[in-house]
Scaffold this motif. Structure first.
Motif, PDB file in Angstrom:
ATOM      1  N   TYR A 106      61.644  61.554 -25.162  1.00  0.00           N
ATOM      2  CA  TYR A 106      60.538  62.504 -24.802  1.00  0.00           C
ATOM      3  C   TYR A 106      61.037  63.125 -23.286  1.00  0.00           C
ATOM      4  N   ALA A 107      60.932  64.263 -22.891  1.00  0.00           N
ATOM      5  CA  ALA A 107      61.189  64.908 -21.686  1.00  0.00           C
ATOM      6  C   ALA A 107      59.921  64.163 -20.726  1.00  0.00           C
ATOM      7  N   MET A 108      60.158  63.268 -20.122  1.00  0.00           N
ATOM      8  CA  MET A 108      59.035  62.369 -19.416  1.00  0.00           C
ATOM      9  C   MET A 108      58.267  63.287 -18.540  1.00  0.00           C
ATOM     10  N   LYS A 109      59.154  63.853 -17.596  1.00  0.00           N
ATOM     11  CA  LYS A 109      58.721  64.430 -16.234  1.00  0.00           C
ATOM     12  C   LYS A 109      58.052  65.968 -16.823  1.00  0.00           C
ATOM     13  N   ASP A 110      58.757  66.644 -17.622  1.00  0.00           N
ATOM     14  CA  ASP A 110      58.296  67.903 -18.194  1.00  0.00           C
ATOM     15  C   ASP A 110      56.905  67.761 -18.965  1.00  0.00           C
ATOM     16  N   LEU A 111      56.675  66.852 -19.624  1.00  0.00           N
ATOM     17  CA  LEU A 111      55.695  66.433 -20.476  1.00  0.00           C
ATOM     18  C   LEU A 111      54.368  65.810 -19.612  1.00  0.00           C
ATOM     19  N   GLY A 112      54.693  65.581 -18.104  1.00  0.00           N
ATOM     20  CA  GLY A 112      53.881  64.722 -17.457  1.00  0.00           C
ATOM     21  C   GLY A 112      53.225  63.552 -17.623  1.00  0.00           C
ATOM     22  N   LEU A 113      54.383  62.566 -18.125  1.00  0.00           N
ATOM     23  CA  LEU A 113      54.254  61.452 -18.800  1.00  0.00           C
ATOM     24  C   LEU A 113      54.060  60.474 -17.276  1.00  0.00           C
ATOM     25  N   CYS A 114      53.315  59.213 -17.641  1.00  0.00           N
ATOM     26  CA  CYS A 114      53.475  58.188 -16.645  1.00  0.00           C
ATOM     27  C   CYS A 114      54.777  57.679 -16.325  1.00  0.00           C
ATOM     28  N   ALA A 115      55.583  57.258 -17.345  1.00  0.00           N
ATOM     29  CA  ALA A 115      56.861  56.773 -17.166  1.00  0.00           C
ATOM     30  C   ALA A 115      57.892  57.640 -16.419  1.00  0.00           C
ATOM     31  N   GLY A 116      57.421  59.139 -16.151  1.00  0.00           N
ATOM     32  CA  GLY A 116      58.345  59.802 -15.338  1.00  0.00           C
ATOM     33  C   GLY A 116      57.955  59.961 -13.743  1.00  0.00           C
ATOM     34  N   ILE A 117      57.060  58.969 -13.321  1.00  0.00           N
ATOM     35  CA  ILE A 117      56.626  59.203 -11.972  1.00  0.00           C
ATOM     36  C   ILE A 117      57.274  58.495 -10.818  1.00  0.00           C
ATOM     37  N   SER A 118      58.187  57.498 -11.379  1.00  0.00           N
ATOM     38  CA  SER A 118      58.551  56.437 -10.320  1.00  0.00           C
ATOM     39  C   SER A 118      60.149  56.817  -9.730  1.00  0.00           C
ATOM     40  N   GLY A 119      60.904  57.760 -10.390  1.00  0.00           N
ATOM     41  CA  GLY A 119      61.945  57.901  -9.720  1.00  0.00           C
ATOM     42  C   GLY A 119      63.123  56.902 -10.429  1.00  0.00           C
ATOM     43  N   ALA A 120      62.550  55.742 -11.196  1.00  0.00           N
ATOM     44  CA  ALA A 120      63.522  54.812 -11.451  1.00  0.00           C
ATOM     45  C   ALA A 120      64.729  55.125 -12.385  1.00  0.00           C
ATOM     46  N   LYS A 121      65.631  54.397 -12.239  1.00  0.00           N
ATOM     47  CA  LYS A 121      66.649  54.576 -13.216  1.00  0.00           C
ATOM     48  C   LYS A 121      66.393  54.442 -14.473  1.00  0.00           C
ATOM     49  N   TYR A 122      65.778  53.327 -14.802  1.00  0.00           N
ATOM     50  CA  TYR A 122      65.421  52.806 -16.031  1.00  0.00           C
ATOM     51  C   TYR A 122      64.009  52.959 -16.453  1.00  0.00           C
ATOM     52  N   THR A 123      63.691  53.572 -17.408  1.00  0.00           N
ATOM     53  CA  THR A 123      62.270  53.957 -17.640  1.00  0.00           C
ATOM     54  C   THR A 123      62.014  53.823 -19.058  1.00  0.00           C
ATOM     55  N   SER A 124      60.944  53.438 -19.708  1.00  0.00           N
ATOM     56  CA  SER A 124      60.636  53.270 -21.143  1.00  0.00           C
ATOM     57  C   SER A 124      59.088  53.521 -21.145  1.00  0.00           C
ATOM     58  N   THR A 125      58.745  53.943 -22.335  1.00  0.00           N
ATOM     59  CA  THR A 125      57.180  53.827 -22.877  1.00  0.00           C
ATOM     60  C   THR A 125      57.144  53.102 -24.082  1.00  0.00           C
ATOM     61  N   THR A 126      56.534  51.858 -24.238  1.00  0.00           N
ATOM     62  CA  THR A 126      56.587  51.129 -25.351  1.00  0.00           C
ATOM     63  C   THR A 126      55.507  51.634 -26.470  1.00  0.00           C
ATOM     64  N   GLU A 127      55.602  51.489 -27.829  1.00  0.00           N
ATOM     65  CA  GLU A 127      54.591  51.918 -28.689  1.00  0.00           C
ATOM     66  C   GLU A 127      54.487  50.790 -29.464  1.00  0.00           C
ATOM     67  N   VAL A 128      53.202  49.952 -29.435  1.00  0.00           N
ATOM     68  CA  VAL A 128      52.931  49.002 -30.315  1.00  0.00           C
ATOM     69  C   VAL A 128      51.929  49.658 -31.433  1.00  0.00           C
ATOM     70  N   TYR A 129      52.096  48.996 -32.772  1.00  0.00           N
ATOM     71  CA  TYR A 129      51.107  49.532 -33.696  1.00  0.00           C
ATOM     72  C   TYR A 129      50.294  48.472 -34.149  1.00  0.00           C
ATOM     73  N   PRO A 130      48.967  48.511 -33.774  1.00  0.00           N
ATOM     74  CA  PRO A 130      47.995  47.288 -33.721  1.00  0.00           C
ATOM     75  C   PRO A 130      47.454  47.350 -35.056  1.00  0.00           C
ATOM     76  N   ASP A 131      47.345  48.427 -35.738  1.00  0.00           N
ATOM     77  CA  ASP A 131      46.808  48.672 -37.388  1.00  0.00           C
ATOM     78  C   ASP A 131      47.758  48.088 -38.423  1.00  0.00           C
ATOM     79  N   SER A 132      48.912  47.597 -38.263  1.00  0.00           N
ATOM     80  CA  SER A 132      49.759  47.321 -39.151  1.00  0.00           C
ATOM     81  C   SER A 132      49.133  45.947 -39.737  1.00  0.00           C
ATOM     82  N   ALA A 133      49.352  45.963 -40.999  1.00  0.00           N
ATOM     83  CA  ALA A 133      49.225  44.711 -42.065  1.00  0.00           C
ATOM     84  C   ALA A 133      50.027  43.649 -41.616  1.00  0.00           C
ATOM     85  N   ARG A 134      51.108  43.986 -40.865  1.00  0.00           N
ATOM     86  CA  ARG A 134      52.120  42.883 -40.546  1.00  0.00           C
ATOM     87  C   ARG A 134      51.970  42.330 -38.980  1.00  0.00           C
ATOM     88  N   ALA A 135      51.111  43.037 -38.254  1.00  0.00           N
ATOM     89  CA  ALA A 135      51.102  42.576 -37.039  1.00  0.00           C
ATOM     90  C   ALA A 135      49.274  42.180 -36.621  1.00  0.00           C
TER      91      ALA A 135
END
Length: 307
Positions: free
Chosen positions: A253-282
């Motif tokens: 995703y274009a983090m800064k253009d979309l106004g995402l939290c992971a784009g605010i720090s200026g850090a070299k390494y950034t990531s957004t996790t996405e967990v699926y809590p409704d899975s029958a397997r989790a």
């Protein structure tokens, strides 16, 4: 005109006004306690960390202190890691995963990494199990100058003085079945647009920054999480939530253009996790453990490159 069933608030094709916003607010019911679930857990951390409020969210007569927890002995020469949770208040494992990182993982990295954690960025939404804030604004599209979201503006003010000190930022999220049943229809109705149905991926995935991709960093996280829970496969179109897969369990995703939290720090390494809590397997516990594993991989990655 939308062809799918319309959201119960508003008129198809017309953006919401004050009346619709009032109707939406009336539907939001407090379901859990920020004080009991989050602030009480933070109190238990004061002996080991520096704990402080970085602002306050105020909606009517409700006041929510925004809390940040950081390494007690912050050393300017160490790599800094920012962990954020609860930007979307309904994404439970992000909040409790961030708290568990402080309880279980952080002590092992004292003196190796400077850690800053904002475990529940949107407390009003946490209590209502809601994506938006009180003003029907998505904080995770509002991390930009003159932000309309109190939550986003406060977090940006906290992080701004640390730009240049932060090497990594991981933002903890979930993708839920309610994204498709409630939140995506709601945003379409709010904006006077047609709702276009999509699919929910079954499993964990990551969002990397298209303007600053870091494949080795994302891979380290995926490898750690895969030991805890399953990684989302590609859909029939070869992607996840409308974006092509760039690696196993990773989209851009274009983090800064979309106004995402992971784009605010200026850090070299950034990531957004996405967990699926409704899975029958989790289970809920696996979802929290997946968030903790993801942050653990970040801390290990950053501590290794800092040596």
């Amino acid at each position: 005109m939308p062809s799918s069933p319309f959201y119960p608030i508003g008129t198809p094709g017309q953006p919401w006004g004050a009346a619709e916003l009032a109707q939406w607010r009336a539907r939001q019911v407090r379901q859990r306690s920020y004080v009991d679930d989050v602030l009480a857990a933070i109190e238990q951390l004061r002996e080991s960390f520096d704990v402080a409020s970085y602002g306050e969210v105020v909606y009517g007569d409700e006041h929510f202190p925004l809390m940040a927890i950081r390494s007690r002995h912050w050393q300017p020469g160490l790599p800094g890691v920012l962990v954020t949770g609860g930007v979307h208040g309904y994404e439970t494992s992000g909040v409790h995963g961030a708290l568990r990182v402080l309880q279980d993982l952080a002590p092992a990295y004292a003196g190796r990494v400077n850690l800053l954690v904002a475990p529940c960025v949107s407390p009003w939404a946490y209590e209502r199990v809601q994506r938006w804030n009180f003003d029907a604004i998505d904080p995770n599209r509002s991390f930009r100058a003159t932000s309309p979201a109190q939550e986003s503006a406060a977090l940006m003010a906290l992080v701004a003085p640390l730009r240049g000190q932060l090497v990594a930022h991981i933002d903890l999220h979930e993708t839920t079945d309610s994204d498709e049943s409630e939140f995506r229809p709601a945003v379409a109705a709010r904006d006077g647009k047609a709702f276009e149905p999509s699919t929910i991926p079954d499993g964990f995935y990551l969002v990397d920054d298209s303007a600053n991709p870091q494949p080795a960093f994302q891979q380290a996280i995926i490898e750690a999480v895969e030991k805890v829970t399953h990684i989302a496969p590609a859909d029939v179109h070869g992607g996840i939530i409308g974006s092509p897969l760039v690696a196993h369990g990773v989209i851009h995703y274009a983090m800064k253009d979309l106004g995402l939290c992971a784009g605010i720090s200026g850090a070299k390494y950034t990531s957004t996790t996405e967990v699926y809590p409704d899975s029958a397997r989790a289970t809920p516990e696996q979802c929290i453990a997946a968030q903790v594993a993801a942050v653990g991989a970040v801390l290990e990655f950053v501590s290794e490159i800092g040596r």
